[in-house]
Motif scaffolding. Structure first.
Motif, mmCIF file in Angstrom:
data_model
loop_
_atom_site.group_PDB
_atom_site.id
_atom_site.type_symbol
_atom_site.label_atom_id
_atom_site.label_comp_id
_atom_site.label_asym_id
_atom_site.label_seq_id
_atom_site.Cartn_x
_atom_site.Cartn_y
_atom_site.Cartn_z
ATOM 1 N N MET A 1 0.867 -1.188 0.000
ATOM 2 C CA MET A 1 0.000 0.000 0.000
ATOM 3 C C MET A 1 0.895 1.227 0.000
ATOM 4 O O MET A 1 1.367 1.682 1.031
ATOM 5 C CB MET A 1 -0.899 0.000 1.226
ATOM 6 N N ASP A 2 1.158 1.764 -1.188
ATOM 7 C CA ASP A 2 2.083 2.883 -1.295
ATOM 8 C C ASP A 2 1.383 4.206 -1.016
ATOM 9 O O ASP A 2 0.182 4.257 -0.742
ATOM 10 C CB ASP A 2 2.762 2.896 -2.666
ATOM 11 N N LYS A 3 2.168 5.282 -1.069
ATOM 12 C CA LYS A 3 1.628 6.598 -0.715
ATOM 13 C C LYS A 3 0.479 6.994 -1.635
ATOM 14 O O LYS A 3 -0.482 7.635 -1.190
ATOM 15 C CB LYS A 3 2.731 7.650 -0.777
ATOM 16 N N ILE A 4 0.539 6.600 -2.885
ATOM 17 C CA ILE A 4 -0.537 6.951 -3.816
ATOM 18 C C ILE A 4 -1.855 6.337 -3.359
ATOM 19 O O ILE A 4 -2.904 6.994 -3.346
ATOM 20 C CB ILE A 4 -0.187 6.486 -5.245
ATOM 21 N N VAL A 5 -1.791 5.067 -2.940
ATOM 22 C CA VAL A 5 -3.008 4.390 -2.478
ATOM 23 C C VAL A 5 -3.508 5.026 -1.193
ATOM 24 O O VAL A 5 -4.716 5.236 -1.003
ATOM 25 C CB VAL A 5 -2.755 2.884 -2.285
ATOM 26 N N ASP B 1 -3.110 8.096 -0.272
ATOM 27 C CA ASP B 1 -3.708 9.373 -0.664
ATOM 28 C C ASP B 1 -5.104 9.164 -1.249
ATOM 29 O O ASP B 1 -6.021 9.967 -1.018
ATOM 30 C CB ASP B 1 -2.822 10.095 -1.682
ATOM 31 N N GLU B 2 -5.289 8.068 -1.982
ATOM 32 C CA GLU B 2 -6.606 7.775 -2.557
ATOM 33 C C GLU B 2 -7.617 7.453 -1.467
ATOM 34 O O GLU B 2 -8.785 7.867 -1.541
ATOM 35 C CB GLU B 2 -6.495 6.615 -3.547
ATOM 36 N N ILE B 3 -7.203 6.726 -0.423
ATOM 37 C CA ILE B 3 -8.092 6.403 0.695
ATOM 38 C C ILE B 3 -8.500 7.670 1.417
ATOM 39 O O ILE B 3 -9.686 7.883 1.743
ATOM 40 C CB ILE B 3 -7.416 5.423 1.676
ATOM 41 N N VAL B 4 -7.544 8.526 1.682
ATOM 42 C CA VAL B 4 -7.831 9.790 2.365
ATOM 43 C C VAL B 4 -8.753 10.661 1.524
ATOM 44 O O VAL B 4 -9.719 11.254 2.030
ATOM 45 C CB VAL B 4 -6.519 10.532 2.704
ATOM 46 N N ALA B 5 -8.490 10.714 0.223
ATOM 47 C CA ALA B 5 -9.340 11.509 -0.669
ATOM 48 C C ALA B 5 -10.760 10.955 -0.700
ATOM 49 O O ALA B 5 -11.741 11.713 -0.717
ATOM 50 C CB ALA B 5 -8.742 11.538 -2.076
ATOM 51 N N LEU B 6 -10.890 9.618 -0.699
ATOM 52 C CA LEU B 6 -12.214 8.996 -0.676
ATOM 53 C C LEU B 6 -12.953 9.370 0.603
ATOM 54 O O LEU B 6 -14.150 9.709 0.569
ATOM 55 C CB LEU B 6 -12.070 7.478 -0.778
ATOM 56 N N ALA B 7 -12.270 9.314 1.733
ATOM 57 C CA ALA B 7 -12.902 9.661 3.006
ATOM 58 C C ALA B 7 -13.411 11.097 2.984
ATOM 59 O O ALA B 7 -14.539 11.376 3.431
ATOM 60 C CB ALA B 7 -11.912 9.465 4.151
ATOM 61 N N ARG B 8 -12.622 11.996 2.448
ATOM 62 C CA ARG B 8 -13.045 13.403 2.392
ATOM 63 C C ARG B 8 -14.183 13.593 1.405
ATOM 64 O O ARG B 8 -15.141 14.335 1.665
ATOM 65 C CB ARG B 8 -11.849 14.283 2.038
ATOM 66 N N ARG B 9 -14.110 12.903 0.278
ATOM 67 C CA ARG B 9 -15.170 13.015 -0.739
ATOM 68 C C ARG B 9 -16.497 12.461 -0.219
ATOM 69 O O ARG B 9 -17.569 13.000 -0.518
ATOM 70 C CB ARG B 9 -14.729 12.269 -1.996
ATOM 71 N N GLU B 10 -16.441 11.401 0.570
ATOM 72 C CA GLU B 10 -17.650 10.772 1.109
ATOM 73 C C GLU B 10 -18.203 11.517 2.316
ATOM 74 O O GLU B 10 -19.279 11.184 2.820
ATOM 75 C CB GLU B 10 -17.353 9.320 1.513
ATOM 76 N N ARG C 1 -2.256 -0.976 9.137
ATOM 77 C CA ARG C 1 -0.872 -1.323 9.496
ATOM 78 C C ARG C 1 -0.483 -2.620 8.801
ATOM 79 O O ARG C 1 -1.280 -3.536 8.653
ATOM 80 C CB ARG C 1 -0.767 -1.507 11.018
ATOM 81 N N ARG C 2 0.774 -2.693 8.385
ATOM 82 C CA ARG C 2 1.362 -3.939 7.913
ATOM 83 C C ARG C 2 2.663 -4.152 8.658
ATOM 84 O O ARG C 2 3.591 -3.338 8.550
ATOM 85 C CB ARG C 2 1.606 -3.921 6.403
ATOM 86 N N GLY C 3 2.727 -5.228 9.459
ATOM 87 C CA GLY C 3 3.900 -5.435 10.289
ATOM 88 C C GLY C 3 4.067 -4.275 11.251
ATOM 89 O O GLY C 3 3.133 -3.879 11.945
ATOM 90 N N ASP C 4 5.247 -3.694 11.284
ATOM 91 C CA ASP C 4 5.521 -2.563 12.171
ATOM 92 C C ASP C 4 5.232 -1.221 11.518
ATOM 93 O O ASP C 4 5.412 -0.172 12.148
ATOM 94 C CB ASP C 4 6.990 -2.590 12.623
ATOM 95 N N GLU C 5 4.801 -1.246 10.276
ATOM 96 C CA GLU C 5 4.600 0.014 9.541
ATOM 97 C C GLU C 5 3.138 0.444 9.581
ATOM 98 O O GLU C 5 2.244 -0.283 9.135
ATOM 99 C CB GLU C 5 5.034 -0.149 8.074
ATOM 100 N N VAL C 6 2.893 1.623 10.116
ATOM 101 C CA VAL C 6 1.556 2.214 10.066
ATOM 102 C C VAL C 6 1.372 2.842 8.693
ATOM 103 O O VAL C 6 2.126 3.728 8.288
ATOM 104 C CB VAL C 6 1.364 3.268 11.174
ATOM 105 N N LEU C 7 0.373 2.365 7.967
ATOM 106 C CA LEU C 7 0.146 2.827 6.599
ATOM 107 C C LEU C 7 -0.713 4.078 6.559
ATOM 108 O O LEU C 7 -0.472 4.973 5.756
ATOM 109 C CB LEU C 7 -0.515 1.705 5.786
#
Length: 334
Positions: A1-5, A7-16, A25-31
């Motif tokens: 789940m890269d930064k582009i994805v 950004d798309e999730i955040v944009a969807l949340a704002r649009r909705e 989160r994946r492993g120790d990385e908060v996405l």
């Protein structure tokens, strides 16, 4: 789940116009970990990532774990019948109905809150004034009077009442109030300091108010003033993430019990999922989930154990979580 994805999730949340918290989160990385919308519309107080939200039927997983911890302690077995604990209460429950049937939604008992009978989530659906439901034993009058629908164990039928019956059983076997039992046996060993049952008429300041329309109408009169085995808990995104880690580390019940609870017992094609005991399961893969839907509440959390990937969406509206969690499924589970 890269930064582009992301950004798309955040944009969807704002649009909705999403109101709530998104955490992945994946492993120790908060996405992604971000809050949107308002926790209190009247006072224009924004949601924060640390806010508590209702999780509605997400609480069923906590109920199932509480019961399984009693099974591991020897207070119950999966083969214990409801009748052994209920005595003369709820006489229409078939004497063959077991704890396992109730956990797996295969009991066939009549349901006090049949979700298929309520078309509008904003209905005032409780059969008694909600202030009367302030403890698990208070539910007995509204659980009573519903005939057995089908033979115990013969098929799956999602059943809210069955999980309140499990709460009654757990409370009587342990000799403790059910809401305290859940904290002691699930939340405390998992380190979930912000997860518990709260009274809807006494919500603390860090809790998002649930809204049933686009205005200021809160869900206070729509739900039991204090939840029981089928719903009514509150939690945070961070606690839900900790929950999955603790579950698979064996800190709540043993790994063997977790495997038993997440073993598919039913195919549920109308939901495109399977069901174990207290947990929804991906139709074909290893992902495990909890979800809740109620007036002013929508919640879903999914854990994929093979990649240690978790995503959680909590919302203080009835429908808000669904577009976001579906997008996270596509991004993280495909």
């Amino acid at each position: 789940m890269d930064k582009i994805v992301v950004d798309e999730i955040v944009a969807l949340a704002r649009r909705e116009g999403f109101s709530g918290v998104v955490h992945a989160r994946r492993g120790d990385e908060v996405l992604v970990r971000e809050a949107f919308g308002l926790a209190d519309r009247a006072h224009e107080i924004p949601n924060e990532v640390a806010n508590r939200f209702g999780i509605a039927s997400g609480a069923k997983g906590f109920t199932a774990l509480t019961v399984m911890s009693l099974v591991e302690d020897g207070g119950l077995t999966l083969a214990t019948t409801a009748r052994e604990v209920l005595d003369d209460d709820l006489p229409l429950i078939d004497g063959r109905v077991t704890v396992e049937h109730l956990l797996a939604h295969r009991s066939g008992i009549g349901d006090y809150f049949d979700e298929e009978a309520h078309d509008d989530i904003a209905d005032y659906a409780m059969p008694v004034p909600v202030h009367r439901l302030a403890g698990t034993e208070d539910y007995l009058p509204i659980l009573d009077g519903y005939p057995q629908v089908f033979e115990p164990g013969s098929r799956f039928a999602y059943n809210n009442g069955g999980y309140v019956v499990l709460a009654v059983i757990a409370q009587r076997v342990a000799g403790q109030r059910f809401e305290d039992l859940v904290v002691e046996r699930v939340c405390a060993p998992a380190g979930l300091a912000s997860t518990s049952y709260l009274r809807y008429d006494q919500l603390p300041g860090n809790t998002a108010i649930g809204y049933v329309d686009d205005g200021l109408r809160a869900n206070t009169l729509h739900l039991p003033v204090l939840g029981s085995g089928d719903g009514g808990m509150f939690s945070t995104a961070a606690d839900i993430d900790r929950f999955w880690s603790a579950l698979h580390a064996g800190r709540i019940v043993s790994p063997g019990a977790v495997a038993e609870m997440t073993r598919p017992r039913s195919d549920v094609p109308q939901e495109s999922m399977r069901y174990g005991m207290g947990f929804w399961l991906h139709a074909t893969g290893p992902a495990v989930s909890l979800e809740g839907y109620d007036a002013g509440v929508s919640f879903r959390t999914v854990h994929e154990p093979t990649t240690d990937t978790t995503h959680t969406v909590l919302s203080n509206t009835s429908e808000g979580a669904w577009p976001i969690t579906k997008a996270l499924d596509r991004a993280l589970l495909s």
